[in-house]
Motif scaffolding. Structure first.
Motif, PDB file in Angstrom:
ATOM      1  N   GLN A 265      26.644  41.979 -22.401  1.00 44.87           N
ATOM      2  CA  GLN A 265      26.038  42.274 -21.099  1.00 44.87           C
ATOM      3  C   GLN A 265      25.235  43.568 -21.147  1.00 44.87           C
ATOM      4  OE1 GLN A 265      29.133  42.112 -18.199  1.00 44.87           O
ATOM      5  NE2 GLN A 265      29.352  39.864 -18.319  1.00 44.87           N
ATOM      6  N   ASN A 266      25.902  44.684 -21.335  1.00 46.32           N
ATOM      7  CA  ASN A 266      25.150  45.951 -21.330  1.00 46.32           C
ATOM      8  C   ASN A 266      25.991  47.077 -21.898  1.00 46.32           C
ATOM      9  OD1 ASN A 266      26.943  46.245 -19.318  1.00 46.32           O
ATOM     10  ND2 ASN A 266      25.480  46.267 -17.656  1.00 46.32           N
ATOM     11  N   CYS A 267      25.326  48.126 -22.177  1.00 46.40           N
ATOM     12  CA  CYS A 267      25.981  49.316 -22.758  1.00 46.40           C
ATOM     13  C   CYS A 267      26.947  49.972 -21.782  1.00 46.40           C
ATOM     14  CB  CYS A 267      24.903  50.339 -23.151  1.00 46.40           C
ATOM     15  SG  CYS A 267      23.843  49.744 -24.467  1.00 46.40           S
TER      16      CYS A 267
ATOM     17  N   GLU B 189      23.964  39.936 -12.451  1.00 47.93           N
ATOM     18  CA  GLU B 189      24.224  41.356 -12.703  1.00 47.93           C
ATOM     19  C   GLU B 189      25.044  41.977 -11.567  1.00 47.93           C
ATOM     20  OE1 GLU B 189      20.303  42.416 -15.401  1.00 47.93           O
ATOM     21  OE2 GLU B 189      20.462  43.102 -13.320  1.00 47.93           O
TER      22      GLU B 189
ATOM     23  N   LYS C  37      31.272  42.668 -22.895  1.00 50.95           N
ATOM     24  CA  LYS C  37      30.543  43.887 -22.509  1.00 50.95           C
ATOM     25  C   LYS C  37      29.377  44.172 -23.443  1.00 50.95           C
ATOM     26  CE  LYS C  37      34.448  46.108 -20.242  1.00 50.95           C
ATOM     27  NZ  LYS C  37      35.443  47.167 -20.329  1.00 50.95           N
ATOM     28  N   GLN C  38      29.585  43.922 -24.748  1.00 54.68           N
ATOM     29  CA  GLN C  38      28.476  44.111 -25.682  1.00 54.68           C
ATOM     30  C   GLN C  38      27.319  43.195 -25.364  1.00 54.68           C
ATOM     31  OE1 GLN C  38      30.053  43.645 -29.592  1.00 54.68           O
ATOM     32  NE2 GLN C  38      31.179  45.639 -29.551  1.00 54.68           N
TER      33      GLN C  38
END
Length: 597
Positions: free
Chosen positions: A260-262, A357, A257-258
């Motif tokens: 990929q995105n917040c 995404e 997750k870090q």
């Protein structure tokens, strides 16, 4: 013929009574009768009425010798046998040594004064003759009265001896009965003590068996609780492993997750918070399970009733474990799939970021849905475990109430048993008091018997004194008779002198009278000798009486010693019984239980 008949009867042992009345028996018959009396031991009654046994002195002396040696004949009939004073003297000499004859009939003979005196003198040494008939024998009334008194004395003496013998037999029987009763009481007491010992040993064995059973049950409960502890530890270890694996998967997801995105990081943080809450809930459940296990340790005595429920819980725990393993396997598979997908996504990331995404968003949604489903399932399981815990607490409260009721019932039963034991001890004490009272009554009766025997001894002493007084009176009478004889001799001497002066032609007759006087003097000397013999016999009788009195006193002393010994034995038995009762009360299982409490 009579001689042959009596010779045949000498060895006979069945004939008890012989009647030879009116057979004109003379010298040979008298000799045969004397031989029969010496040898025969079965004839008790002999009737010789209307014979002529007294006409020949030699034959009658043989008959008297046989009577002297006989100790079995009890009744003798010599009526109308022409027995003179010499035959009566022979018969009296025979009666002095005879100890069996009780009845003698001498009616219608020629015994006279001298024969009556001889028979009277023989009665002083003969103590068995009870009946003597002397009618029609020209015997003076004074001699007849003296004979009656002597016979009465013999009857009284026989009655006293029989009474004393009966009392001695009664006392011996009572002593034997008392001994038997004492032996029976002692044996009963020994049996009761043995029974108490057996009951005590039986109760001890039962208590030991019960204790062993309880110990075995406790050991089984300990083993069951240890198995439960090991199972709980295994479940805790499995849960820790699952938590570690979940934590690793969370870290991997956080890294993904870090990268990929917040948004994914925030979502992962929320998921991590939810996981932390689930871990807190699981810790709380584990804490509740530990509390329940502690309560189960407190309820060791009721584990047998809860085994079924424990098995059900174990089955549920096994199902939970299976569910946990299934979930962990699913998570592992999903983590593998997620890694593979991440690798594919990394590969495809370079090709198409936009598609990647969109796929990530779809995967995150699917993961969030799956995590929500798993949280709902975990929440449902937590609710079920809480319901199980509540039911277990309710069952524990019920078990505690049942244990309290059982304890109250056991205390009531102990109180009842103690009261029953006290009642039994009181009954035993009352029984022992009753036995002591009976023993005191028997002792009083024995003392009364001893007093009666003392009174009888005093009466015998008084009778002995009377006999001595009677003997003194007889001596005085003999002195008076001696004086009368001396006066008569003087008168006869004067008459003889006158007759010598006046009638010289009757010298031969006077010489015959002198010979008769010499015979009278010899008879007087014989009477004096008999008097001395009677006095010696009387002294021997007095010595015999004194010996009997000493024997009775010795028996009284023995009875008193026996009574004192019986008292000591009763005291020892009472003390032994009291000690045994105290030992039984102190050593009984009820006493030990109460003392422990």
């Amino acid at each position: 013929g009579v001689r042959l008949l009596l010779h045949g009867l000498c060895s006979n042992t069945t004939v008890k009574s012989l009647d030879l009345k009116g057979n004109n028996l003379r010298t040979t018959g008298a000799e045969a009768l004397g031989k029969l009396l010496r040898q025969n031991k079965s004839i008790r009654s002999l009737t010789l009425e209307w014979n002529s046994l007294g006409m020949w002195e030699e034959g009658f002396s043989f008959f008297c010798q046989g009577l002297r040696a006989n100790n079995f004949l009890q009744r003798l009939d010599l009526r109308n046998n022409q027995i003179n004073h010499q035959g009566a003297e022979e018969l009296a000499m025979a009666l002095t040594q005879n100890t069996s004859l009780q009845e003698l009939d001498l009616r219608w003979n020629n015994i006279g004064l001298l024969g009556g005196r001889a028979l009277l003198n023989c009665l002083h040494s003969n103590k068995t003759l009870k009946r003597l008939e002397l009618a029609g024998n020209n015997v003076p009334g004074g001699i007849l009265k003296a004979v009656e008194k002597a016979l009465d004395h013999n009857q009284d003496r026989e009655a006293i001896l029989s009474e004393a013998q009966n009392q001695v037999n009664i006392l011996s029987k009572e002593v034997l009965s008392l001994k038997d009763e004492k032996n029976k009481q002692f044996m009963d007491f020994v049996d009761a003590v043995d029974k108490h010992k057996e009951e005590k040993a039986r109760s001890e064995k039962m208590s030991a068996a019960r204790v062993s059973q309880l110990q075995e049950a406790l050991d089984e409960q300990y083993s069951i609780m240890n198995s439960l502890k090991t199972r709980l530890q295994m479940t805790e270890a499995a849960l820790a492993l699952s938590e570690q694996k979940v934590h690793n998967l969370g870290e991997l997801l956080n890294a993904m997750k870090q990268e990929q995105n917040c948004v994914a990081e925030c979502h992962f943080r929320e998921l991590q918070q939810q996981k932390q809450e689930g871990a807190d809930r699981e810790s709380r459940l584990l804490h509740d399970l530990s509390a329940a296990s502690e309560k189960n340790l407190l309820l060791r005595n009721q584990v047998d009733e809860l085994e079924r429920k424990c098995k059900v819980q174990q089955d549920q725990l096994f199902q939970v474990k299976q569910d946990l393993t299934n979930t962990t396997a699913e998570l592992k598979l999903r983590a593998v799939e997620a890694e593979e997908r991440l690798e594919t996504e990394k590969r495809r990331f370079k090709q198409s970021l936009e598609g990647m995404e969109s796929l990530r968003v779809k995967e995150v949604d699917r993961m969030t849905q799956h995590m929500e489903a798993t949280e709902r399932s975990m929440h449902n399981r937590i609710q079920r475990l809480e319901a199980i815990r509540i039911s277990l607490e309710e069952e524990l409260s019920q078990v505690k109430a049942a244990a309290l009721t059982e304890r109250a019932q056991a205390e009531e039963e102990l109180i009842k048993v103690r009261s029953q034991a006290r009642l039994e001890e009181q009954q035993q004490l009352e029984h022992l008091k009753e036995k002591l009272r009976l023993m005191t009554e028997s002792r009083d009766e024995a003392q009364n018997c001893c007093l009666k025997q003392k009174e009888m001894v005093a009466e015998a002493q008084a009778k002995a004194k009377q006999l001595s007084l009677y003997a003194d009176g007889l001596r005085r009478k003999l002195d008076e008779l001696q004086q009368d004889l001396d006066s008569k001799e003087e008168e006869k001497v004067t008459e003889l002198n006158k007759m010598k002066v006046e009638l010289q032609e009757q010298i031969g007759h006077l010489e015959a009278e002198r010979a008769a006087q010499d015979g009278l003097r010899e008879k007087i000397a014989a009477l004096e000798r008999q008097l001395k013999a009677l006095s010696s016999n009387h002294r021997e009788a007095l010595l015999d009486k004194e010996g009997e009195i000493s024997l009775l006193l010795e028996k009284l002393r023995m009875k008193e010693a026996e009574i004192s010994r019986v008292r000591e034995e009763e005291a020892q038995r009472a003390s032994f019984l009291q000690n045994a009762i105290m030992a039984y009360v102190q050593g009984s299982p009820l006493g030990t239980h109460s003392s422990r409490k």
